[in-house]
Design a protein around this motif. Structure first.
Motif, short mmCIF file in Angstrom:
data_model
loop_
_atom_site.label_atom_id
_atom_site.label_comp_id
_atom_site.label_asym_id
_atom_site.label_seq_id
_atom_site.Cartn_x
_atom_site.Cartn_y
_atom_site.Cartn_z
N VAL A 260 0.71 -1.15 0.04
CA VAL A 260 -0.08 0.02 -0.27
C VAL A 260 0.74 1.41 -0.01
O VAL A 260 0.34 2.24 -0.61
CB VAL A 260 -0.98 0.11 1.37
N ARG A 261 2.09 1.22 0.28
CA ARG A 261 2.94 2.43 0.41
C ARG A 261 4.43 1.83 0.57
O ARG A 261 4.69 0.70 1.10
CB ARG A 261 2.55 3.30 1.61
N SER A 262 5.36 2.76 0.02
CA SER A 262 6.92 2.41 0.11
C SER A 262 7.62 3.58 0.55
O SER A 262 7.31 4.63 0.38
CB SER A 262 7.27 1.50 -1.04
N VAL A 263 8.83 3.28 1.15
CA VAL A 263 9.78 4.41 1.35
C VAL A 263 11.36 3.88 0.58
O VAL A 263 11.33 2.67 0.70
CB VAL A 263 9.85 4.97 2.64
N HIS A 264 11.85 4.80 0.04
CA HIS A 264 13.20 4.28 -0.46
C HIS A 264 14.28 5.13 0.08
O HIS A 264 14.11 6.41 0.21
CB HIS A 264 13.01 4.15 -1.91
N ARG A 265 15.40 4.55 0.38
CA ARG A 265 16.74 5.35 0.72
C ARG A 265 17.94 4.73 0.10
O ARG A 265 18.20 3.63 0.43
CB ARG A 265 16.95 5.55 2.28
N VAL A 274 15.41 4.20 10.08
CA VAL A 274 14.11 3.33 10.12
C VAL A 274 13.14 4.01 11.04
O VAL A 274 12.00 4.41 10.69
CB VAL A 274 13.93 1.77 10.28
N ALA A 275 13.51 4.13 12.31
CA ALA A 275 12.81 4.92 13.37
C ALA A 275 12.50 6.36 12.95
O ALA A 275 11.27 6.56 13.34
CB ALA A 275 13.25 4.69 14.70
N SER A 276 13.47 7.27 12.56
CA SER A 276 13.42 8.48 12.32
C SER A 276 12.49 8.82 11.04
O SER A 276 11.95 9.85 10.85
CB SER A 276 14.53 9.21 12.35
N HIS A 277 12.65 7.94 9.94
CA HIS A 277 11.91 8.23 8.62
C HIS A 277 11.11 7.28 8.05
O HIS A 277 9.94 7.64 7.69
CB HIS A 277 13.14 8.47 7.52
N ALA A 278 11.59 5.95 7.97
CA ALA A 278 10.60 4.95 7.29
C ALA A 278 9.35 4.86 8.22
O ALA A 278 8.22 5.01 7.57
CB ALA A 278 11.30 3.62 7.38
N LEU A 279 9.28 4.67 9.42
CA LEU A 279 8.09 4.31 10.44
C LEU A 279 7.18 5.75 10.37
O LEU A 279 5.98 5.50 10.09
CB LEU A 279 8.27 3.98 11.60
N PRO A 280 7.67 6.88 10.58
CA PRO A 280 6.72 7.89 10.36
C PRO A 280 6.22 8.14 8.82
O PRO A 280 4.98 8.43 8.95
CB PRO A 280 7.71 9.11 10.63
N ALA A 281 6.99 7.73 7.82
CA ALA A 281 6.36 8.02 6.64
C ALA A 281 5.27 7.19 6.07
O ALA A 281 4.25 7.12 5.43
CB ALA A 281 7.29 7.88 5.39
N LEU A 282 5.46 5.92 6.86
CA LEU A 282 4.55 4.57 6.51
C LEU A 282 3.20 4.69 7.34
O LEU A 282 2.20 4.10 7.06
CB LEU A 282 5.16 3.36 6.72
#
Length: 301
Positions: A260-265, A274-282
């Motif tokens: 349903v949604r993804s993030v890429h770095r 993951v804690a500061s960017h991925a989880l908040p974005a998802l």
């Protein structure tokens, strides 16, 4: 719609299975009515329920035979299939409906309660389907209809064993549909909403639980049968690997897990990132801890 076909319906001595067996017979099928005659918890045995349904079918001019083997043991499950072959000379479809309940909050659940429910629902669906699959492959035709549940698809309190088994059944059905497509074998699931002896065992200690059960009492097992008959017929030849739900006069197509949604770095991830960017974005797309009753909030019509 089922003229000339031989159908096996497990757990058909009462409730949803009984109504499916009766409806399939009315649609022209010859039916193996399987039921061990156990309690809701899976204890004991009684040949009476299966034979009574057979008697009903025969009284209406149909053909049926009773079978009291347990789906939870491979050899017994295979005998359910051979009883169709021995009596009617072929097998065209299986409805995996047999089930038991042993509800318990997860932190209180015993291994015996887990094992018993998994054995009947998940192992049972596998054992009977596997026994039929050999014949379906050889004749290049066949259909499976499995009973899943919104307890597994969505969630419910106190049903970790049942939910795990029923979500497993949905995955089993999809795998069968993929593996046996080339043999013209179809496999679909139904999540039934209906009042039955098994549902009647659900605890009703709170007002919310009492209201939930009161709503369920409005939904009769006979409402499930038309979809089961249709899915077993040649008129549903283009329906495969799907999950449906029936709630009184409503039929739903249930979604299956997809991204349903993804993030890429590009540099990759550290636990801190993951804690500061991925989880908040998802987080905006997180799914709430819904129960089935939180999703199906309206009264059945």
């Amino acid at each position: 719609m089922l003229a000339g076909k031989v159908m096996v319906v497990t757990g058909a001595g009462g409730g949803i299975g009984r109504d499916i067996a009766l409806a399939m017979a009315r649609a022209g099928a010859r039916v193996v009515v399987n039921d061990i005659g156990a309690s809701v918890a899976g204890e004991g045995s009684d040949a009476g329920p299966a034979q009574r349904v057979v008697d009903e079918i025969r009284a209406a001019g149909g053909e049926a035979v009773a079978n009291t083997d347990s789906v939870s043991e491979a050899r017994a499950a295979a005998h359910i299939v051979t009883s169709a072959l021995d009596t009617f000379g072929r097998i065209d479809g299986v409805v995996n409906n047999a089930g038991i309940l042993r509800d318990r909050f997860f932190h209180k659940m015993g291994d015996d309660e887990w094992d018993a429910v998994i054995k009947v629902h998940l192992y049972g669906a596998y054992y009977v389907s596997r026994a039929a699959a050999t014949h379906f492959k050889a004749q290049e035709s066949g259909v499976f209809v499995h009973m899943t549940s919104t307890s597994g698809l969505i969630g419910n309190f106190g049903q970790a064993n049942y939910a795990a088994a029923k979500l497993g059944v949905a995955a089993l059905s999809k795998s069968i549909a993929l593996d046996m497509l080339k043999f013209n074998v179809r496999s679909n699931c139904i999540a039934p909403f209906a009042w039955s002896r098994m549902i009647g065992s659900i605890p009703t200690e709170t007002e919310a639980e009492q209201q939930r059960v009161a709503r369920m009492k409005q939904m009769t097992p006979a409402k499930i049968a038309p979809l089961a008959v249709c899915l077993a017929s040649d008129q549903a030849a283009d329906t495969n690997g799907q999950i449906f739900a029936v709630r009184n006069n409503e039929i739903f197509l249930i979604s299956q897990p997809r991204p349903v949604r993804s993030v890429h770095r590009s540099e990759g991830w550290t636990p801190e990132m993951v804690a500061s960017h991925a989880l908040p974005a998802l987080k905006a797309q997180y799914f709430p801890l819904d129960r089935s009753s939180d999703v199906f909030t309206w009264d059945p019509v």
